[in-house]
Design a protein around this motif. Structure first.
Motif, PDB file in Angstrom:
ATOM      1  N   MET A   1       0.820  -1.209   0.000  1.00 48.47           N
ATOM      2  CA  MET A   1       0.000   0.000   0.000  1.00 48.47           C
ATOM      3  C   MET A   1       0.855   1.260   0.000  1.00 48.47           C
ATOM      4  SD  MET A   1      -3.096  -1.107   2.562  1.00 48.47           S
ATOM      5  CE  MET A   1      -4.255  -2.381   2.099  1.00 48.47           C
TER       6      MET A   1
ATOM      7  N   GLN B   1      -3.781   5.828  -1.778  1.00 44.71           N
ATOM      8  CA  GLN B   1      -3.538   5.744  -0.332  1.00 44.71           C
ATOM      9  C   GLN B   1      -4.571   6.556   0.444  1.00 44.71           C
ATOM     10  OE1 GLN B   1       0.371   5.926   1.436  1.00 44.71           O
ATOM     11  NE2 GLN B   1       1.367   5.607  -0.555  1.00 44.71           N
TER      12      GLN B   1
ATOM     13  N   ALA C   1      -4.568  -0.842   5.767  1.00 48.29           N
ATOM     14  CA  ALA C   1      -4.899   0.500   5.290  1.00 48.29           C
ATOM     15  C   ALA C   1      -4.930   1.495   6.445  1.00 48.29           C
ATOM     16  CB  ALA C   1      -6.254   0.472   4.569  1.00 48.29           C
TER      17      ALA C   1
END
Length: 866
Positions: free
Chosen positions: A174, A182, A263
């Motif tokens: 990520m 992002q 995340a």
């Protein structure tokens, strides 16, 4: 249906299709498509139906056919989807096969690694793939050219942290994504496992998040999220699991989502609360003043994350955020999510100034009442009462106190404080201008019932539907009257008739409101339990009221009380007991969903009583009692726990005298009269002791407890009273064998007369009881032929009404009758029938009792020996 042909014509094809597909919907659809495309299934215009070649279809290879069709379809798919399908095909359905497919190594060599990987990943395909990749990257798994196979370090792999490792890999991936992607991941992670498209739409109008839509599309392309339906973006475990995952209900899905966790880790810990708050305020500023019902929780949750870290916010902002949390609390209450509502409302109150009862009176009143209601619905009655008392102390007029008073009375009644509840209702109605007598003479009651009956002697549901609407002030009075009548039924039955009549009179004079429905049903209940019971009028009025509730008011908050009164006190006179039990269960469900736990538990008690009397399987019934007891304990409802514990004791006794069915929480606890505190509890205790003694065959004990119940009971016409009358008269025939008096002989005679009247209203519920009492009466007086016919009628009627316990009882008593007259073959047959019925009922106690009788036949009856 799909082919527009009758099932009889379709049946041969249906059988073939099921045989070929095992009912798999996907295979059924593909198989039928292949039949149409191959010309084996086609529509015949002349015959106006579909026709098929049965012989050729029977010989088809469905696996090869469907495989060919699927392969053709898959070739036309995009490269990404084909790649996902290839990966899925490699992993198969089991972890061992998946590892073998990935490593191209024989199963026996791979087995140690297979076990480790399964232990680490629990078979999650995403974790499996990432775990194997991490082992390759870390040099723990590599291909040996010399050995021509993959090799691994078993000890080091066993000590690896798969969750942390996968999370690290995902985070690394990520971090390599574009800024927009992002940002989309960060925002989505803040909203949990899902983010609504409406939230994305609102955020897109803000310059800071203007590219979030394209960012999410890239996230989906990367495989971190999927689009669910048309309104949600959802984090996924992996592409491999998409198809299977969509079949699992949301409530059963695994929320331990490492993708979301990765995340979320993109946001530094020190900035998380501020990030949530900024995100929420961006949404709030864009949606303020508009209808944001669908995202209110999302907005409030984001802001509340960082609300404690704010420094010197303006009073106006505090009030705005208090209003936002109030809106979220109201929405949660509407969704019956009282735990969440409680949280929002507590936050809203914490944001108000210290003098809020003065400076923000109306808002304080709303918030405190909603909080009290939510807390009560969560099971904390004591705390809810404290908040209600604070409201009553701060309110400026009686009108502002009414909601709090109503909820307080509801809580007091649910907690077994019936007299306090009654007194509070009396005080409120007095302040509303109503005059309620302390007591009524029987003549006054009769006169009032007669006068009221004249006003509604021909009332129909059509008239109720067309009746004018009652004004708001009188509607409030009727609301308290209906609650007071419910309380009075248990605590002051002598005043119940006045309250029921008064509600009907107010409605007929001033118009109907939703609380009038409860008034009519309670009036019908009063007619049923009155000494001069008028079941026909009660049924007519009750049915008209229920029809009006359904067609005119559609009021969910009325259902728990109305269902308890109608199906618990009125409907059993005319409708099957099993149907009444089902509706009482619905009354319980409705009460729990609307936060009316006290009334819900009244329905639960009546549900168990009705089910027990209807002969429901005892083990199944015991499970339901335990379920209700668990909830009663959670909601701290001592009254319900007391009554349900008595039911549990009775059911356990009927099953096996409690040998294997005693309470798990306290198996040694014995329920005694001294341990019972609520009103009418002694009468309830005697009622259950009488039932237990009757079924266990203790006639003298049964006679003793029935006498106590009839002596203490001031209300007739209830289901409990009918049951007592029935077992009292049956048991009397046993007592008469030892003490033959005119007084005792009158008991079954009067019961037969009363039950014949009951049968005229419901043959389903009472016919078998009349036949059985008549059979016992004939047998007692030596009228053997009439007895035989009546026993047969009783058995048939009980079987038709699905009263398995009373069918067994009729067979058992018939067995004793035939044994008495020397017909041992018939007696043995009836005892065996009784044994089967009692086994189906779930009463091992009765099965053992019948076995003892059957054992006596083995000495001189050939059939019994075999």
């Amino acid at each position: 249906d799909a082919m527009f042909v009758f099932p009889r014509i379709c049946e041969p094809l249906s059988d073939i299709v099921f045989q070929k597909t095992k009912g798999n919907p996907f295979f059924v659809l593909e198989f039928l498509r292949s039949l149409v495309e191959g010309g084996l299934l086609e529509y015949c215009v002349r015959k106006r139906r579909w026709v098929w070649d049965e012989e050729r279809i029977s010989s088809m290879d469905i696996t090869g056919n469907v495989l060919c069709l699927l392969s053709s379809k898959m070739i036309g798919l995009s490269e990404n989807i084909q790649l996902a399908l290839k990966v899925a095909a490699c992993f198969g359905t089991k972890i061992k096969v998946s590892i073998v497919g990935y490593l191209s190594t024989v199963s026996t060599i791979c087995e140690p690694l297979s076990d480790i990987v399964f232990q680490k990943t629990k078979g999650n395909p995403f974790f499996v793939l990432e775990f194997l990749r991490s082992m390759v990257d870390g040099g723990l798994l590599e291909y040996s050219v010399r050995k021509r196979r993959w090799v691994w370090d078993e000890d080091r792999i066993s000590s690896m942290d798969v969750a942390g490792n996968v999370l690290y890999l995902l985070s690394s991936k990520m971090n390599g994504l574009s800024e927009n992607t992002q940002l989309a991941l960060k925002v989505a992670a803040c909203f949990g496992i899902k983010i609504k498209e409406s939230v994305v739409g609102y955020l897109s109008t803000n310059s800071e998040y203007s590219n979030i839509q394209s960012g999410l599309e890239h996230v989906i392309t990367e495989g971190f999220m999927i689009k669910v339906g048309t309104s949600d973006f959802k984090f996924v475990h992996d592409k491999v699991r998409e198809a299977a995952y969509s079949l699992i209900p949301d409530s059963e899905k695994n929320q331990n989502d490492k993708v979301r966790e990765a995340a979320y880790s993109l946001i530094p810990d020190s900035e998380k609360n501020q990030y949530h708050y900024s995100l929420g305020m961006s949404l709030y500023s864009m949606t303020k003043g508009s209808n944001v019902d669908d995202i209110i929780f999302s907005v409030a949750d984001q802001i509340n994350h960082g609300i404690d870290d704010l420094s010197a916010p303006s009073p106006e902002l505090w009030l705005d955020l208090a209003e936002l949390n109030e809106m979220a609390g109201v929405k949660a209450v509407d969704c019956s999510d009282y735990v969440t509502a409680r949280s929002y409302l507590n936050i809203a109150l914490s944001l108000l100034p210290t003098d809020h009862w003065i400076s923000h009176y109306d808002r304080s009143l709303r918030l405190y009442f909603l909080l009290a209601r939510s807390i009560y619905s969560c099971g904390d009655a004591e705390k809810a009462q404290g908040i209600l008392q604070e409201i009553l102390g701060e309110c400026r007029c009686i009108e502002d106190k009414l909601q709090a008073y109503f909820l307080l009375v509801t809580i007091l009644n649910a907690c077994g404080q019936g007299m306090d509840a009654y007194t509070t209702c009396h005080e409120v109605l007095s302040q509303l201008g109503e005059t309620i007598p302390q007591s009524l003479e029987p003549k006054q009651t009769t006169k009032m019932i007669e006068a009221t009956s004249k006003t509604i002697q021909s009332i129909t549901d059509t008239e109720l539907l067309e009746m004018k609407e009652m004004d708001e002030t009188l509607s409030i009075s009727l609301k308290f009257y209906s609650l007071m009548a419910t309380v009075a039924f248990f605590t002051k039955p002598q005043i119940f008739a006045f309250l029921a009549c008064r509600m009907v009179q107010l409605t007929m004079k001033h118009g109907v409101c939703k609380h009038s429905i409860m008034g009519f049903v309670q009036y019908a209940a009063m007619l049923c339990v009155n000494n001069t019971a008028d079941i026909q009028a009660a049924s007519r009025i009750g049915k008209a009221a229920m029809s009006c509730l359904k067609k005119r008011f559609h009021s969910a908050d009325q259902l728990p009380r109305v269902y308890f009164a109608y199906y618990g006190l009125v409907a059993f006179h005319t409708e099957p007991l099993q149907s009444c039990a089902d509706m009482l269960r619905q009354g319980f469900d409705a009460g729990m969903s609307t936060g009316e736990s006290g009334t819900a538990f009244l329905n639960s008690i009546q549900h168990i009583l009705t089910s027990l009397i209807a002969g429901e399987n005892l083990s199944s019934l015991l499970d339901k009692v335990d379920y209700y007891l668990e909830l009663a304990d959670l909601y701290k409802n001592k009254l319900t726990k007391t009554y349900l514990s008595i039911f549990r004791d009775t059911i356990s006794t009927l099953i096996d005298k409690g040998e294997s069915t005693s309470s798990k929480s306290n198996p040694n606890k014995t329920i005694t009269e001294d341990s019972m505190k609520p009103a009418n509890s002694s009468e309830t205790m005697h009622f259950h002791r009488a039932i237990q003694a009757f079924w266990l065959g203790h006639s003298e004990r049964c006679h003793h407890y029935v006498g106590k119940v009839l002596q203490m009971s001031s209300v007739t016409g209830t289901l409990r009273h009918v049951v007592m009358m029935f077992i009292h008269s049956l048991n009397t025939f046993q007592v008469l064998k030892r003490q033959n008096t005119a007084k005792l002989r009158a008991i079954p005679k009067n019961a037969i007369t009363a039950l014949k009247t009951a049968t005229s209203h419901s043959r389903w519920n009472f016919r078998n009881k009349v036949h059985l009492l008549e059979a016992e009466n004939f047998s007692f007086h030596g009228n053997h032929e009439e007895a035989k016919a009546s026993y047969a009628a009783a058995i048939t009627a009980a079987r038709c009404s699905r009263f398995i316990h009373e069918q067994g009882l009729a067979c058992e008593l018939a067995g004793f009758h035939y044994k008495k007259i020397g017909d041992h073959v018939s007696a043995w047959s009836f005892f065996n029938q009784a044994k089967q019925c009692y086994a189906d009922w779930g009463s091992q106690v009765k099965v053992d009792s019948i076995n003892r009788q059957l054992e006596l036949f083995r000495l001189h009856l050939p059939e019994a020996k075999s």
